[in-house]
Scaffold this motif. Structure first.
Motif, short mmCIF file in Angstrom:
data_model
loop_
_atom_site.label_atom_id
_atom_site.label_comp_id
_atom_site.label_asym_id
_atom_site.label_seq_id
_atom_site.Cartn_x
_atom_site.Cartn_y
_atom_site.Cartn_z
N PRO A 161 -2.43 -2.43 0.01
CA PRO A 161 -3.42 -3.68 0.50
C PRO A 161 -3.45 -4.63 -0.30
O PRO A 161 -3.43 -5.96 -0.03
CB PRO A 161 -4.57 -2.97 0.83
CG PRO A 161 -4.47 -1.80 -0.31
CD PRO A 161 -3.10 -1.39 -0.47
N VAL A 193 -10.43 0.65 -1.24
CA VAL A 193 -10.67 0.30 0.21
C VAL A 193 -11.80 -0.98 -0.09
O VAL A 193 -11.87 -1.95 0.64
CB VAL A 193 -11.11 1.63 0.94
CG1 VAL A 193 -11.54 0.93 2.36
CG2 VAL A 193 -9.91 2.35 1.09
N TRP A 251 -2.27 -4.54 8.30
CA TRP A 251 -3.22 -4.36 7.61
C TRP A 251 -4.37 -5.37 8.40
O TRP A 251 -5.61 -5.54 7.94
CB TRP A 251 -3.31 -5.13 6.17
CG TRP A 251 -2.47 -4.14 5.46
CD1 TRP A 251 -1.33 -3.95 4.91
CD2 TRP A 251 -3.32 -2.73 4.80
NE1 TRP A 251 -1.04 -2.57 4.30
CE2 TRP A 251 -2.16 -2.26 3.92
CE3 TRP A 251 -4.29 -2.44 4.59
CZ2 TRP A 251 -2.60 -0.85 3.38
CZ3 TRP A 251 -4.82 -1.04 4.09
CH2 TRP A 251 -3.69 -0.54 3.43
N SER A 288 -4.01 -2.94 12.44
CA SER A 288 -4.26 -1.52 12.35
C SER A 288 -3.21 -0.77 13.40
O SER A 288 -3.47 0.44 13.97
CB SER A 288 -5.72 -0.89 12.99
OG SER A 288 -6.60 -1.43 12.04
N SER A 339 -11.67 -4.68 0.54
CA SER A 339 -12.41 -5.15 1.51
C SER A 339 -13.07 -6.55 1.03
O SER A 339 -13.36 -7.56 1.58
CB SER A 339 -13.37 -4.26 2.13
OG SER A 339 -12.62 -3.22 2.69
N SER A 376 -8.09 -5.02 7.98
CA SER A 376 -8.69 -3.90 8.65
C SER A 376 -7.69 -2.71 8.12
O SER A 376 -6.72 -2.87 7.62
CB SER A 376 -8.21 -4.08 10.09
OG SER A 376 -9.17 -5.03 10.80
N LEU A 377 -8.24 -1.55 8.42
CA LEU A 377 -7.40 -0.54 7.67
C LEU A 377 -6.16 0.13 8.74
O LEU A 377 -6.57 -0.03 10.08
CB LEU A 377 -8.20 0.76 7.52
CG LEU A 377 -9.47 0.45 6.27
CD1 LEU A 377 -10.25 1.72 6.04
CD2 LEU A 377 -8.69 -0.14 4.88
N HIS A 407 -3.46 6.26 5.57
CA HIS A 407 -3.02 5.79 4.38
C HIS A 407 -3.08 6.61 3.55
O HIS A 407 -4.21 7.73 3.16
CB HIS A 407 -3.99 4.44 4.21
CG HIS A 407 -3.17 3.53 3.04
ND1 HIS A 407 -3.70 3.96 1.51
CD2 HIS A 407 -2.54 2.97 2.80
CE1 HIS A 407 -3.08 3.04 0.81
NE2 HIS A 407 -2.41 2.47 1.61
#
Length: 239
Positions: free
Chosen positions: A12, A62, A114, A117, A66, A77-78, A82
């Protein structure tokens, strides 16, 4: 000025770094050259665990990404899972480096994972991304990416990044003279460095040469062993 951007879609932080680089626009004097590599290969080379393999670090990653995304107004977004397997997306990207699709494809794969999703480890999603970018004959590109020589290209790029340039994480940015920067937030440092305004040149900065020549005074495993034997006399621990 050219800067090579070493990345893996699984990261990310690499996504955030790419977004920041793209915001510079075509008027920037900085030309970003994307280079896909295997983050797992870096972990193996340097004997590191991935963030997802350390539960508290996984949670922090995470949260941290964010926070950075919200603060910098970057969509985030996730993905469905992962870590995920990025191999096919990285090989497809490697196959199209230097083409008109290069930057669009990197952006599209990062966005798919990302922002939207989507599972870019799926060959179906890879095909969809190629179609969305407008690549001629996505099936031919996928077949090319599956060939042994393209697998070797990705492996060689990862090896070259670690062995020749010292890349140890993603995103990494390497300027033309080989100076390495690591992290999604390094663009300001890169601009300063390339303009001859590197803070390390300031008289108040530490002597980097002296720091690099400092001897290692402790090995964490060996030190623990000696400490344990000192605490428990007569007991010997395997080092």
């Amino acid at each position: 000025m050219r800067v090579r951007f070493y990345f893996d879609y699984v990261s990310p932080y690499a996504y955030l770094g790419w977004c920041r680089a793209q915001r510079l626009g075509v008027d920037s004097a900085l030309k970003i050259e994307p280079r896909p590599i295997l983050l797992a290969g870096l972990f193996k080379r340097w004997g590191q665990l991935g963030p997802a393999e350390i539960p508290p670090k996984r949670i922090f990653t995470v949260k941290d990404c964010s926070r950075r995304a919200v603060r910098d107004n970057i969509p985030f977004s996730l993905p469905p899972a992962h870590p995920f397997n990025p191999l096919m997306s990285l090989r497809v990207t490697s196959a199209l480096l230097g083409t008109e699709y290069q930057d669009q494809l990197v952006t599209a794969f990062f966005r798919a994972s990302w922002v939207e999703s989507r599972d870019i480890s799926s060959i179906h999603v890879v095909r969809e991304v190629l179609e969305e970018v407008g690549v001629d004959s996505p099936e031919d590109t996928i077949r090319l990416a599956a060939k042994t020589e393209m697998k070797k290209t990705l492996q060689d790029n990862t090896r070259q990044a670690t062995e020749e340039l010292g890349v140890f994480g993603v995103p990494s940015w390497v300027v033309e003279d080989g100076e390495l920067f690591w992290g999604d937030d390094q663009l300001e440092n890169i601009f300063d460095y390339m303009a001859g305004k590197d803070p390390l040149l300031d008289p108040s900065a530490p002597d980097i040469k002296q720091l690099l020549e400092l001897p290692r005074a402790a090995d964490r495993h060996l030190t623990f062993t000696k400490l344990a034997e000192a605490i428990i006399p007569g007991q010997h621990f395997k080092s």
